[in-house]
Structure formats: C-alpha cells, structure tokens
Scaffold this active site. Structure first.
Site, PDB file in Angstrom:
ATOM      1  N   SER A 160      47.616 138.715 110.709  1.00 54.26           N
ATOM      2  CA  SER A 160      46.482 138.596 109.824  1.00 54.26           C
ATOM      3  C   SER A 160      46.396 139.680 108.754  1.00 54.26           C
ATOM      4  O   SER A 160      45.729 139.486 107.741  1.00 54.26           O
ATOM      5  CB  SER A 160      45.194 138.638 110.649  1.00 54.26           C
ATOM      6  OG  SER A 160      45.037 139.895 111.281  1.00 54.26           O
ATOM      7  N   SER A 206      49.244 141.265 114.454  1.00 52.88           N
ATOM      8  CA  SER A 206      48.720 141.297 113.081  1.00 52.88           C
ATOM      9  C   SER A 206      49.038 142.543 112.284  1.00 52.88           C
ATOM     10  O   SER A 206      48.805 142.593 111.084  1.00 52.88           O
ATOM     11  CB  SER A 206      47.203 141.093 113.097  1.00 52.88           C
ATOM     12  OG  SER A 206      46.906 139.751 113.383  1.00 52.88           O
ATOM     13  N   LYS A 227      42.006 147.495 105.956  1.00 54.52           N
ATOM     14  CA  LYS A 227      41.846 146.075 106.282  1.00 54.52           C
ATOM     15  C   LYS A 227      40.362 145.737 106.357  1.00 54.52           C
ATOM     16  O   LYS A 227      39.582 146.493 106.951  1.00 54.52           O
ATOM     17  CB  LYS A 227      42.546 145.785 107.612  1.00 54.52           C
ATOM     18  CG  LYS A 227      42.643 144.298 107.944  1.00 54.52           C
ATOM     19  CD  LYS A 227      43.403 144.086 109.261  1.00 54.52           C
ATOM     20  CE  LYS A 227      43.512 142.621 109.628  1.00 54.52           C
ATOM     21  NZ  LYS A 227      44.206 142.427 110.918  1.00 54.52           N
TER      22      LYS A 227
END
Lengths: 499, 98, 497
Positions: free
Chosen positions: C152, C176, C77
């Site tokens: 996210s 997330s 990420k």
C-alpha cells in the site's frame, strides 16, 4: 380480568437473573488518562483514545484491574489465571469505536456467590445467589435527544453526543439463575442489589449511586407455568434506578408476563425499560433479530495474568463483609432483628451508626431516623440523609436527654433544621423553644390552674392522684407546651400535699 | 455450490453498516465465493493441540497507573465533527435504544 | 543535491555546505517538477516543513547539538496522524480530516528535527499492493510510469525513487513497506512488531501493522529506524527494551561465518525468471562475502496467505467500524429526516472503496457466529504453525532470505479486477507479519527481461533487527561494487515540468 401479583404467582413460577454494571471510581478512564468527574461540561474529558479517533490505542488502567479483582474476591469468585479483553462489535453512536472493549470467554473473575437475607412470612430466609462472572469493560457516551417528544428517542429530530462518560471503567457482575425465589423474586432481587452495593461501598471501588448511574441493574425475568419444568422466554429490564425500582420492576414484569400468557400471547425476548412513574416496563429493542457481536480477542491489548501472590495480598486486605459488620452492630446496639432489617431496608444503617458514634443512644438514633425524619423525607420524596445531618440528630437527642428539650419540642427543632432555619441551637433560639424549667414561672401557672379548677384540686388533695392529669394538661397548655410535664406533675402534687 | 449466498452477503453488509445496491451485492457475492474458496485452506491444517496466536510477540500485564493526564480541549475534540451544537456532537436522530 | 543519500545530506548539513531550508526547497522544486506524473504526494506541508527546517538551521547556527537527521526531508505515509495536517489514509471517508494529535512516529521525527515534507499516497486504509486503491488516484512507478509503485505504501516508495524525498515512513501489514521498495528499487524495513509505536497509525490490522523506515540505502533506513523506534507507553504492544544499534549494524559490512537460510517454499513456480536470476546472484554475493547458504523448509508458509486474508480483514472489519460519520470524516445523506443508522449506511457506502468494502465483508463473515472457529480461529492456529516454522528455522540459521515479490512491477490496471491474483503478490512478505519478526527489502538488480528492479528480502528473528541491517548493508555494498553505482542511480530520468 387482569391477574394481580398473587394470582400471577398461583399459576406461574418466576425465574430471576441479574446483571449489575458498576462504574469504578478510578481517577482516570479504563483505557486513557482522561478524568472521570461526574457532571463535567460536555466533551471536556475526552481525548483521541476515548473518542475513538483513528490511530488511537488503549492502555489498561491498573487500578481498574485491581478493583475488579477485589470485587471478585469479595464475591467469593475465583480469579482466572489468564484473562483477556475482547471486542464486542456493534454500531451505536454513543460508542466511539463501534465496538465495546469488554471481556468475553476469558473474564477476570468467575464462579462466586453472595448470600442475601430477606424477611419472609416464615421469618428471615437466606438465599445464595451464584455469581457466574465478573468482567471489565468500558462505558459509553451519553446522548441527548432533541426535538420531537420530550427527550425520547422516538420522534427526536437529532441527537447530541457527549463522550465524557465514554471509556469510564465498568465492571459487570452477572448472576446465574437464582433458584427457588418463587414469590420472593422481587425481594431477593432488591436484597441482592442492596447487599452488592454495600459490598462495593465497603471496598471503596465505586460511588454506587444508582440515581447517577454509577450502579445499574438489569433484571432478567421469565415465568413458566407451575410444575411445567420448562423455562420461559426472558425479558431484560433496564433503566432501574433505585433499590425500590429493582423490586418494582421484577414484580411488574412478572405480572405483565403472566397477563400476556393468560391472554394467549407469547413473551418476546427483548430489552424493556422500567418506567419510574408507572412502575411498569416499556418495550425497547427486540432481541429476536439478535445482534451478532462478532467477539474476538482485542489485538490492541495484552492478556492479564494475575500473580497469585498479589491476589492473596488483595484478599488479605479486603474489608469486613457488610453482613458481619451488621451482625456486630446489632449485638452492640442490642436491637431486635426486625428493627435491624428496617434500618437496612431504609438504607439508614450507616447514618444511624454515624449518629451513635456521635454519642446518641442507639434506640433513640434509630427511632428518630426511621420515624420523624423518614416521615418528613417521604412527604418530600427525598432521602432522609439529604434533610438533616447525623450530628444534628445526635445533638437533638442529647438535648432531650439533658431535659432541655421535650420530644414534642425536639420535633419542632427537626422541622426547623429541615426548613433551613439553621442548626438545632439556632432553631431553638429563633423559635424560643426552651423548656420552661423556671420553678416560679411554673408555680404561677400551677396556681392559676388550681384556681380555675378548684374541684379537681380538692379531689387530688383527697388522694385521687390520676385526677392530676387535667391540671397538668392545663399547665402545659398555659406554657405553650414548653414545660417539662414530669416537672409540672412533681411540683403540682407537692403543692397539693401529695408529693 | 456457492460457499456464500447473495442473501448472506446482504446480511453481512447490514451487520457492517454498508448500504449496497443489488448489482454490488451480486458482484461481491461472486468475489466472496472465490476468496472464501481460497482462504478456507486454513481449515483443518492445525490440530486441536495447536493454540491460536493472537499476538505474535507474547507479552502480558501491560498496564498504566491510574493517573489523570490532560484531555483535549472541546474545541480539539470537536474539530473534526461533521456537525456540532455548542460542545456536543450533533448527529441524526438515533433510532432504537441500547 | 536531491540525488544523494540521506546520510550524505546529513553530512552536508553538519558541514554547513547546505541548509535545511535549501534542502527542503530543492525537494519542493523537485516535487513541483515531477509529481504531476508520479503522484506520490496527497498533501504538501510547505509551511510546516520550512518552519521545522528554519528551526533546525537556527539550532545548528547557534552551535546546539542536533540529531544527525535534523534537517533531512522525509515523506510521511498518509496513514500516520500529524497534528493539524490532513490525514486521509487514501480514503474519501477521511477527506478533510485534520487530526488533533501527533502519532508517536511523528513526535519522534519532530524531536529529531526531521523535516516532514508532506503526506504520501497509499491504497485506501493500506489495503492493496499497487496504490491503485487510493481514492485520490493511482501513484505511478518512476521506473516506468505505466506500472504500479507497489502498495500500500506506493506513494512513499515512488517519492524515494523519484528523488522527491530521501527518507520516507511506510507501514507494513502484509508487505506494504517491502513490496513497494522491491518494485521501485528502494530499501524498506518492517521492524519487529512492537519496535515502532503504533500510536497514531490508523489501524488496518492491529496485530500485524508495523511502521518502518524507507530510503534509498540500507544505512539511511538504519538511521531513520533509530529515530522512530523505541518504547511508547501509549501502545500496549510496544516492546519495552532499548533500541538496538541499527546504524552500527548497517555499517559493519561483515557477515563472515553467518548462516543464511533460503526459504524453499518462497521460490520456484510462479516466480518471474529474472527475479530468481537476480536473487541467485545476490546469494552468490553473500557467499563471496563469507556467509554460508543453507536451504530451509517452512512447510506452513503454504497457508500463510489464506491465514492473512482472514486475520487482517477480520481485524479491519472491527477497526474500520469507527468510520461512521458521527465524530469526524465525511457525512452523507443527513437531510434532517434520515436516522443516524441510515446516514451511517450511506456514508460507509460512499466513503469506502471497493477493496475496503470487500475486506470488511470478508472479515465480518470470518468473525460471525458459526464461522469464527472455521475461519478466524483456524487462521490464528495457522499463525502458531508459521511462528513455529520460523523458530525452527532460526534455530539453524541467523537470517532467512527470499525474493521480496514473485514478479517485478506490473502494469497499472493489470490485476485490479482479480483480487485473488492481486493477493498473491504478498506471498513472500506475509509470513513475516504473521510471526511478528523483522524484515527488509533491498534492491538486487534489474530483471533482464523487463529492466525493472528486483527486491531481495532478509528476515531476522524477533527483536534482532540488527541482523537484517548487517546482512543488508553487506549485500548492498557487494552489489553496488559490482554495478559500480547504486541501483537508484540507474533509474530513468523523469520528464521535468
């Protein structure tokens, strides 16, 4: 007609509070392992943490916590059982995270005091300065303003940032309002900072160099009409870089505020900057549109719960208080209060102590440092200790005691050392400053003096001893001042049958 | 009545150093109103006897020894700088003084 | 080869039937073929990945002992720093920034020989539940390209579901990791707060953020968990204790006698029928496996969402203050006449997206003098109540369960104009972050009405992350045997370009 200090004090009563920031002398920064050396090349002591790079996290320096607790203990504070860091949020380019990691409502030490003594017209007087809090925080980076007016922010075209100082541990020591100082507010302010500095130095927690910024004082001053019972609006004066400046800044601010009020103007709550050259303060940022710092507990750090046993250990290991040490020295040296105060005020106590430790007689050591050396230092506007070493003064004093130098010659030696001509022995050698102690050389000079003033010689032979002064003077003149006057007198009187 | 005025939002934007157009302020003021209405439910839920929690996993006294570790090189430290002059970060003129 | 689990790839690498370089290239080929549609990646580090893969191959060839995951590819990420590799956090603000240091997660991955393929898309600064808030365009859900992949960490979850990587790292502040896992039919774990170092994780909300493992199977997440977790002296909030045996727990496949609590408050009105259907089926599977199901009430959860949307924006408003264009990132408006303050204002106006600005303003408000007690202070007290609710519940049961989200993946654009509706997505995941406990989402089937994956959430007490792996591994095995194949294998084929 502007009011002077005494006139200002007739009408107004000052209120004083002080905030002192101390840079701790830890090896590494408050929240990261970067070195803290003063004067390192720009941005060589920076890392993701003190640059506030995204993703970096702080970890507390244990030594900084210990030093803070020791400072609190030396200032008679309570060590709080639960202390936390908080974020103080405001934007400024020299602050990498745009918040300062500080302490807010849970500081490490609270409720202490420090007694300071100042000389007043009624003799020495003790003021108790209450300490509200001692808390930990981090320093900011340094900015250099380029273009426009010299180094000033206003008119600068751009600024250059060095973050070596960012994250150096700071301890902030905040007093309560110091009551009853009245016209002595400037002296009390100075004495407080001086005493605090001595304590910090004795603890070994900071370099306490005001000129380098490792000890910084902000003076909060307000005034109110006498007997009005109201508190005036205060200003906060920063950039006070010496003990003398502390006193001048407070005095200057009292005068400025009094004159504003006299002129029917009001005092603005603001930050002011002390101007070393003029002794006045200049307006900085107005605090009327007060920043909202939005303090909240720092989520990246955990509470500090000081173990009471550890605190007691630290307390037991505190060094002797400077005030007690002074008292002991004064007794040992047998110097009167006034002389002791003079040494303290001149910041020469440590130097005199060192000189005495090297064998010098205390009164002599004091008088050389406060007299001749201080006079020369004043001429050059530098600190006396930057001119000559305690060991050199001690040596000169011992040469006087052994008769190898006269006071007059010794002054020349001091001058030579200061001029960089080498150590005292070398100066004596180069300048040929040896006392003339060779009896035959002296006798020749004495006989020459008698020959040139036969009448005077006759009077001395007749018992008029005081008349010898004229002949001694002539001998001293003839030997270029290098003779020992007492010896000349002895030989002269003996020669004229009066010995 | 709105929980938050447009002027208040403008003040917050100034505090947060975000320039905003009038249209943005209007839009945000109305959104903030809705959001505040929904988050104000937290008020009065917990009594005075309930302590706040700032760390879910309670720990204390986490510290590091006072030891120097190597810093970044100035080259690394300045690698992301939008502007630099030699080994310093170059920034626009700074107004006001702290 | 790319459709296997990480555990299988690990076995093949160990057996020598495939090399790390081949495996990395196969994934780069897949990315080239499908990522134009999915847009899971923001940056591909082909050079770095192949260098790592070659090094691992050389070590294996030399007979050196390597970590089981050495040579297995991973998608990172874009909120974690990797030295020299662009790190944007999905924000225009950090366009072009190459951090000069590795996050501890990356250090641990490199040490284990895991091959980092590149950085994945995300909602800007991890603020969002759909990955639509990325400054670099939305990521699409491989199950239905018109739908969101969650957020996210939508880039990481989509990469897994699209077989662009077998492993991924996510970060979870309010869900997330878990919500993207749920809507993409993958597995995502938020470890106990402090189990994985936050050093190098660009902070959104410091007291809630936690990085964790993502994969297509429970065992794969467990293997990755053991690589990235562990005490880190650079993170003050890191837990100083040995990492538990997550792999052993995931392999245990035995939950006989365990008590599993169903959270009453995380069900009912507002939950999609198909989500509840699959959730209840999963409960039956747990009963069949020998667990006892009891209903548990956690009354304070009602206020969790409100507390979260005060605490997280408050911390974010402070954490994101550093993005001021002075030291890194973009700078806007520096024409030589503007002041630093003006340039900061302009940069932050341009550099931050709408959702980020919204939360900064909300957080600034919640912390401002006069409002602190009513908002931030009250929220922190609610946090205490939620923690107590969990403690009370865990006194009665071993783990708690709920659906991971109230619905399956929604359409891109469907909720982007309604922040409050968007926030409601996180209602089941948020209490976990407020209490700092561990939690996992794993697939429990496809909702009958839309054929989209449904997530099942398991919550375990703080520092007992093994329990969720034990229950998750058992449930996964039970469900897969009823489906006769893993859920991810039923994902629709993507058009290959």
């Amino acid at each position: 007609m502007a009011l002077n200090y005494d006139q200002a004090l007739e009408k107004y009563e000052p209120t004083l509070g002080l905030e002192v920031h101390v840079e701790l002398n830890t090896l590494s920064k408050m929240f990261c392992g970067c070195a803290t050396d003063f004067g390192a090349s720009p941005n060589t002591q920076t890392c993701p943490v003190c640059l506030g790079l995204p993703g970096s996290l702080p970890v507390v320096n244990a030594k900084a916590v210990e030093s803070s607790i020791r400072i609190g203990l030396a200032l008679n504070c309570s060590i709080t059982p639960f202390s936390r860091f908080a974020r103080k949020n405001y934007f400024y380019p020299d602050m990498p995270k745009n918040f300062q990691t500080s302490q807010y409502d849970e500081p490490i030490c609270v409720n202490g005091y420090l007694d300071v003594t100042i000389e007043t017209e009624e003799g020495p007087k003790v003021y108790r300065v209450d300490i509200e809090r001692v808390h930990m925080e981090e320093d900011t980076g340094k900015s250099l303003h380029v273009g426009g007016a010299t180094g000033r922010i206003h008119g600068a075209e751009h600024s250059l940032l060095d973050y070596n100082r960012a994250g150096i541990p700071l301890v902030e020591i905040v007093t309560r309002i110091i009551p009853g100082t009245d016209k002595y507010a400037p002296e009390v302010a100075r004495a407080y900072v001086a005493e605090l500095r001595d304590i910090l130095r004795s603890l070994g927690v900071s370099d306490v160099k005001m000129e380098q910024g490792s000890l910084r004082c902000d003076a909060n001053v307000s005034i109110s009409p006498r007997n009005s019972g109201v508190l005036g609006t205060r200003s906060e004066t920063k950039n006070v870089n010496s003990l003398r400046s502390v006193e001048r800044a407070v005095r200057g601010e009292i005068i400025r505020q009094a004159n504003r009020l006299e002129a029917g103007e009001r005092i603005v709550q603001e930050t002011r900057h002390f101007q070393e050259e003029s002794g006045e303060t200049r307006s900085g940022r107005s605090k009327e549109t007060a920043e909202d710092y939005r303090y909240f507990p720092e989520p990246d750090l955990l509470p500090i719960v000081a173990d009471p046993a550890w605190v007691e250990e630290l307390r037991a290991a505190l060094p002797e208080k400077p005030s007690i040490r002074r008292k002991k020295l004064q007794e040992a040296w047998g110097v009167p209060d006034k002389e002791m105060a003079a040494m303290v005020n001149a910041e020469l106590l440590d130097t005199v102590e060192e000189t005495v430790a090297l064998g010098a007689e205390p009164t002599k050591a004091r008088s050389w440092w406060l007299g001749e050396v201080s006079r020369l230092a004043n001429e050059k506007s530098v600190a006396p200790t930057s001119l000559i070493q305690p060991s050199e003064i001690a040596e000169i004093i011992s040469l006087i005691a052994s008769g190898e130098l006269t006071d007059k010659l010794a002054r020349q030696v001091v001058e030579g050392v200061i001029n960089g001509e080498g150590n005292p022995r070398m100066v004596i050698e180069k300048r040929g400053l040896k006392v003339v102690s060779d009896d035959s050389a002296l006798m020749a000079a004495i006989e020459a003096a008698i020959a040139s003033q036969p009448d005077t010689a006759e009077r001395i032979r007749g018992g008029n001893i005081p008349a010898a002064g004229a002949l001694i003077g002539a001998v001293m003149k003839a030997t270029g001042g290098q003779a020992d006057a007492a010896k000349v007198r002895e030989l002269l009187l003996k020669h004229l049958g009066q010995g | 009545m709105a929980a938050i005025s447009r002027d208040e939002v403008a003040h917050l934007a100034r505090l947060a150093r975000i320039e905003m157009t009038d249209a943005e302020l209007d839009h945000l003021a109305s959104e903030m109103d809705l959001i505040l209405e929904s988050v104000s439910r937290v008020q009065g839920v917990a009594g005075a006897d309930i302590p706040p929690t700032s760390h879910a996993i309670a720990m204390q006294n986490v510290m590091r020894p006072d030891a120097v570790v190597p810093s970044l090189t100035p080259e690394e430290s300045l690698s992301g700088a939008p502007a630099r002059e030699e080994d310093r970060f170059k920034v626009p003129q700074i107004l006001g003084e702290e | 080869m790319i459709h296997q689990s990480a555990a299988q790839m690990s076995a093949d690498l160990a057996a020598g039937s495939v090399t790390a370089v081949e495996l990395a290239n196969a994934h780069f080929d897949r990315i080239a073929a499908v990522d134009g549609d999915v847009h899971a990646f923001l940056h591909i580090d082909r050079e770095g990945a192949l260098a790592q893969a070659s090094a691992v191959d050389a070590s294996r060839k030399a007979g050196e002992k390597v970590h089981p995951l050495a040579g297995v590819p991973l998608a990172l990420k874009d909120v974690l720093t990797q030295k020299g590799v662009p790190t944007t956090c999905g924000s225009k603000m950090l366009e072009g920034w190459r951090p000069p240091y590795d996050s501890t997660v990356v250090t641990n991955l490199k040490k284990a020989g895991v091959v980092i393929l590149g950085k994945t898309n995300m909602d800007e600064f991890a603020m969002g539940s759909s990955t639509e808030n990325s400054a670099y365009g939305a990521t699409r859900n491989p199950w239905d390209l018109s739908r969101i992949p969650g957020g996210s960490g939508g880039g990481s979850s989509a990469a897994l579901a699209a077989f662009e990587a077998p492993l991924a790292i996510g970060t979870d502040t309010g869900g997330s990791i878990r919500q993207p896992a749920a809507v993409t039919g993958t597995v995502g774990v938020k470890p106990t707060y402090g189990a994985v170092s936050r050093y190098g994780l660009v902070a959104f909300s410091s007291s809630l953020d936690q990085a964790g493992p993502c994969a297509r199977t429970v065992l794969d997440t467990a293997m990755l968990h053991e690589v990235i977790a562990g005490y880190d002296p650079k993170d003050s909030t890191s837990i100083n204790a040995p990492v538990g045996k997550m792999v052993d727990a995931a392999k245990k496949l035995d939950i006989k006698g365990m008590k599993i609590g169903v959270v009453k408050e995380l069900s009912g009105d507002g939950y999609q029928a198909g989500v509840l259907t699959r959730f209840n089926e999963a409960l039956e599977a747990l009963v069949s496996a020998g667990a006892e199901i009891v209903e548990v009430s956690t009354p304070s959860f009602e206020y969790a969402l409100a507390a979260y949307y005060l605490i997280a924006p408050s911390e974010a408003s402070s954490n994101l203050a550093r993005f001021d264009s002075m030291r890194y990132g973009i700078r806007v408006g520096d024409d030589g006449s503007r002041s630093a303050e003006e340039v900061m204002n302009m940069t932050r106006e341009v550099g931050f997206g709408r959702e980020v600005k919204r939360r900064i303003i909300l957080g600034t408000y919640a912390l401002s003098s006069g409002y602190y007690d009513a908002y931030y202070g009250s929220a922190q007290k609610v946090r205490t109540l939620i923690k107590r609710d969990y403690e009370a519940a865990f006194a009665k049961v071993d783990v708690l369960v709920s659906p991971t989200c109230p619905t399956t993946a929604f359409k891109i654009g469907e909720k982007s104009d309604d922040p409050v509706a968007m926030y409601l997505n996180d209602v089941c995941t948020i209490p976990v972050n407020l209490a700092g406990i561990g939690s996992m989402s794993l697939p429990c089937g496809l909702a009958p009405e839309d054929g989209l994956p449904v997530g099942f959430q398991i919550m375990s007490p703080a520092m007992k992350d093994e329990l969720m792996y034990q229950v998750g591994g058992t449930l996964e095995a039970a469900l897969e045997s009823s489906w006769s194949k893993p859920l991810y294998a039923s994902a629709p084929e993507l058009a290959v370009k």
